[in-house]
Design a protein around this motif. Structure first.
Motif, PDB file in Angstrom:
ATOM      1  N   GLU A 149       0.817  -1.212   0.000  1.00 18.12           N
ATOM      2  CA  GLU A 149       0.000   0.000   0.000  1.00 18.12           C
ATOM      3  C   GLU A 149       0.853   1.265   0.000  1.00 18.12           C
ATOM      4  OE1 GLU A 149      -3.334   0.128  -0.409  1.00 18.12           O
ATOM      5  OE2 GLU A 149      -3.199  -2.037  -0.707  1.00 18.12           O
TER       6      GLU A 149
ATOM      7  N   GLU B 243      -2.790   5.578   9.409  1.00 22.85           N
ATOM      8  CA  GLU B 243      -4.194   5.402   9.028  1.00 22.85           C
ATOM      9  C   GLU B 243      -4.698   4.030   9.460  1.00 22.85           C
ATOM     10  OE1 GLU B 243      -5.236   6.119   4.986  1.00 22.85           O
ATOM     11  OE2 GLU B 243      -4.261   8.090   4.922  1.00 22.85           O
TER      12      GLU B 243
ATOM     13  N   ARG C 223       1.014   4.232  -2.991  1.00 22.55           N
ATOM     14  CA  ARG C 223       0.813   5.664  -2.749  1.00 22.55           C
ATOM     15  C   ARG C 223       2.038   6.484  -3.145  1.00 22.55           C
ATOM     16  NH1 ARG C 223      -2.701   6.632   2.788  1.00 22.55           N
ATOM     17  NH2 ARG C 223      -4.165   4.905   2.549  1.00 22.55           N
TER      18      ARG C 223
ATOM     19  N   LEU D 223      -7.720   2.863  12.165  1.00 24.00           N
ATOM     20  CA  LEU D 223      -8.854   2.030  11.760  1.00 24.00           C
ATOM     21  C   LEU D 223      -8.785   0.621  12.347  1.00 24.00           C
ATOM     22  CD1 LEU D 223      -9.228   3.168   8.052  1.00 24.00           C
ATOM     23  CD2 LEU D 223     -10.725   3.721   9.964  1.00 24.00           C
TER      24      LEU D 223
ATOM     25  N   SER E  62      -6.011  -4.277   9.575  1.00 27.74           N
ATOM     26  CA  SER E  62      -6.682  -4.924   8.442  1.00 27.74           C
ATOM     27  C   SER E  62      -7.082  -6.348   8.822  1.00 27.74           C
ATOM     28  CB  SER E  62      -5.749  -4.988   7.221  1.00 27.74           C
ATOM     29  OG  SER E  62      -5.391  -3.704   6.774  1.00 27.74           O
TER      30      SER E  62
ATOM     31  N   PHE F 261      -9.167  -1.262   8.017  1.00 27.29           N
ATOM     32  CA  PHE F 261      -8.305  -0.676   6.992  1.00 27.29           C
ATOM     33  C   PHE F 261      -8.353  -1.446   5.680  1.00 27.29           C
ATOM     34  CE2 PHE F 261      -4.279   0.328   4.844  1.00 27.29           C
ATOM     35  CZ  PHE F 261      -4.404   1.716   4.781  1.00 27.29           C
ATOM     36  N   GLN F 262      -8.769  -2.717   5.715  1.00 28.77           N
ATOM     37  CA  GLN F 262      -8.876  -3.476   4.466  1.00 28.77           C
ATOM     38  C   GLN F 262      -9.837  -2.806   3.480  1.00 28.77           C
ATOM     39  OE1 GLN F 262      -9.868  -4.551   7.406  1.00 28.77           O
ATOM     40  NE2 GLN F 262     -11.947  -5.362   7.318  1.00 28.77           N
ATOM     41  N   LEU F 263     -10.733  -1.973   3.989  1.00 28.76           N
ATOM     42  CA  LEU F 263     -11.666  -1.259   3.117  1.00 28.76           C
ATOM     43  C   LEU F 263     -10.962  -0.137   2.342  1.00 28.76           C
ATOM     44  CD1 LEU F 263     -14.716  -1.009   5.551  1.00 28.76           C
ATOM     45  CD2 LEU F 263     -14.259  -2.749   3.812  1.00 28.76           C
ATOM     46  N   ARG F 264      -9.721   0.191   2.739  1.00 36.18           N
ATOM     47  CA  ARG F 264      -8.958   1.227   2.052  1.00 36.18           C
ATOM     48  C   ARG F 264      -7.803   0.655   1.228  1.00 36.18           C
ATOM     49  NH1 ARG F 264      -8.333   6.568   5.955  1.00 36.18           N
ATOM     50  NH2 ARG F 264     -10.541   6.753   6.527  1.00 36.18           N
ATOM     51  N   HIS F 265      -7.719  -0.657   1.118  1.00 38.01           N
ATOM     52  CA  HIS F 265      -6.637  -1.245   0.322  1.00 38.01           C
ATOM     53  C   HIS F 265      -6.784  -0.842  -1.138  1.00 38.01           C
ATOM     54  CE1 HIS F 265      -5.813  -4.827   3.277  1.00 38.01           C
ATOM     55  NE2 HIS F 265      -5.534  -3.640   3.795  1.00 38.01           N
ATOM     56  N   ASN F 266      -5.716  -0.289  -1.691  1.00 34.09           N
ATOM     57  CA  ASN F 266      -5.707   0.079  -3.104  1.00 34.09           C
ATOM     58  C   ASN F 266      -5.250  -1.062  -4.001  1.00 34.09           C
ATOM     59  OD1 ASN F 266      -6.396   3.049  -3.372  1.00 34.09           O
ATOM     60  ND2 ASN F 266      -4.822   3.156  -1.787  1.00 34.09           N
TER      61      ASN F 266
ATOM     62  N   VAL G  28       0.422   5.467   5.711  1.00 36.99           N
ATOM     63  CA  VAL G  28      -0.363   4.231   5.641  1.00 36.99           C
ATOM     64  C   VAL G  28      -0.451   3.566   7.010  1.00 36.99           C
ATOM     65  CG1 VAL G  28      -0.298   1.865   4.777  1.00 36.99           C
ATOM     66  CG2 VAL G  28      -0.020   3.764   3.188  1.00 36.99           C
TER      67      VAL G  28
END
Length: 272
Positions: free
Chosen positions: A177, A211, A181, A215, A218, A233-238, A208
């Motif tokens: 991640e 953040e 970024r 949260l 993950s 935080f898994q909901l923000r994995h790119n 990262v």
């Protein structure tokens, strides 16, 4: 395997719920795999000890222990492994099958270590043998020291980020991640990164990780915090575990490559 944000979250939860209590008794299961120290040594160190502070060191949870009179006794070191969890619960909470240690606390709660796959480890250390991480702390490392870690290294930057002797706590999820970024491909040789690249990567690693701590980490496998709650935080994995799915930025499919035996996920368009 739980990484820095997950371990930080668990350690903070344990500190909130267990610090200041005394361990009145300890039950240890028959399985030897989770024990890095002997059952006898663990029981002797823990029973009657006061938990003064629980914190994260690298990817380990460290509980500082004191004698009844307040003098330092030693440390309890917990590594969660792949599927380990450390919970503070009421005594009447149903006991999971793979519970390997129960510490009865003076608060009336129980601190339980549960680990189905038994890759986690429990150890104790005397007060004269303080536990320390092998590498620098990712959340506080200065830009100058961060840049020094990677200068002249011929390994892929992803492998260098995972090297716990350099940075203690960064794992597969957050390396992927942070590299996304920062716009850096995981196969890039560390020594090829410019000062600007490393400055950007230093910023994104910290960003990262912070953040993810906010949260609760993950929850991609079995991870839960000290109260049994999952992270978000898994909901923000790119990119992590999104192979073939469209990049949120450019819509190109996320690629997967194996580097030194570890899966890496990246966008070939957004990362150079």
């Amino acid at each position: 395997m739980p990484e820095l944000p997950e371990v930080e979250t668990v350690a903070n939860g344990l500190n909130k719920r267990a610090a200041g209590t005394t361990i009145e008794s300890v039950w240890i299961g028959e399985k030897k795999q989770p024990l890095k120290s002997s059952a006898r040594a663990i029981a002797k160190m823990l029973e009657g000890a006061k938990i003064t502070l629980v914190r994260r060191v690298g990817k380990h949870i460290v509980a500082d222990l004191a004698e009844p009179d307040g003098e330092p006794r030693g440390q309890w070191i917990i590594h969660l492994g792949m599927t380990g969890s450390t919970l503070v619960v009421d005594p009447d909470t149903p006991l999971p099958k793979h519970t390997h240690l129960i510490a009865k606390l003076s608060s009336g709660k129980e601190l339980r270590f549960v680990d189905p796959r038994m890759f986690g480890k429990l150890a104790v250390r005397a007060k004269s043998d303080v536990f320390a991480a092998p590498g620098l702390e990712p959340l506080t490392v200065s830009l100058e020291d961060f840049q020094k870690l990677f200068r002249g290294r011929n390994t892929p930057i992803k492998s260098a980020l995972l090297n716990q002797a350099l940075l203690s706590g960064v794992g597969n999820i957050y390396a992927d991640e942070a590299l996304f970024r920062a716009g850096i491909r995981p196969r890039r040789r560390a020594k090829s990164l410019s000062r600007a690249d490393l400055t950007r990567l230093h910023e994104k690693v910290g960003e990262v990780l912070r953040e993810a701590v906010e949260l609760g980490g993950s929850s991609v496998n079995d991870y839960v915090d000290a109260e049994g709650n999952e992270g978000f935080f898994q909901l923000r994995h790119n990119v992590y575990q999104r192979t073939g799915e469209p990049c949120f930025t450019c819509k190109k499919p996320i690629k997967r490559v194996v580097i030194a035996g570890r899966s890496s996920h990246y966008c070939q368009n957004c990362q150079k």
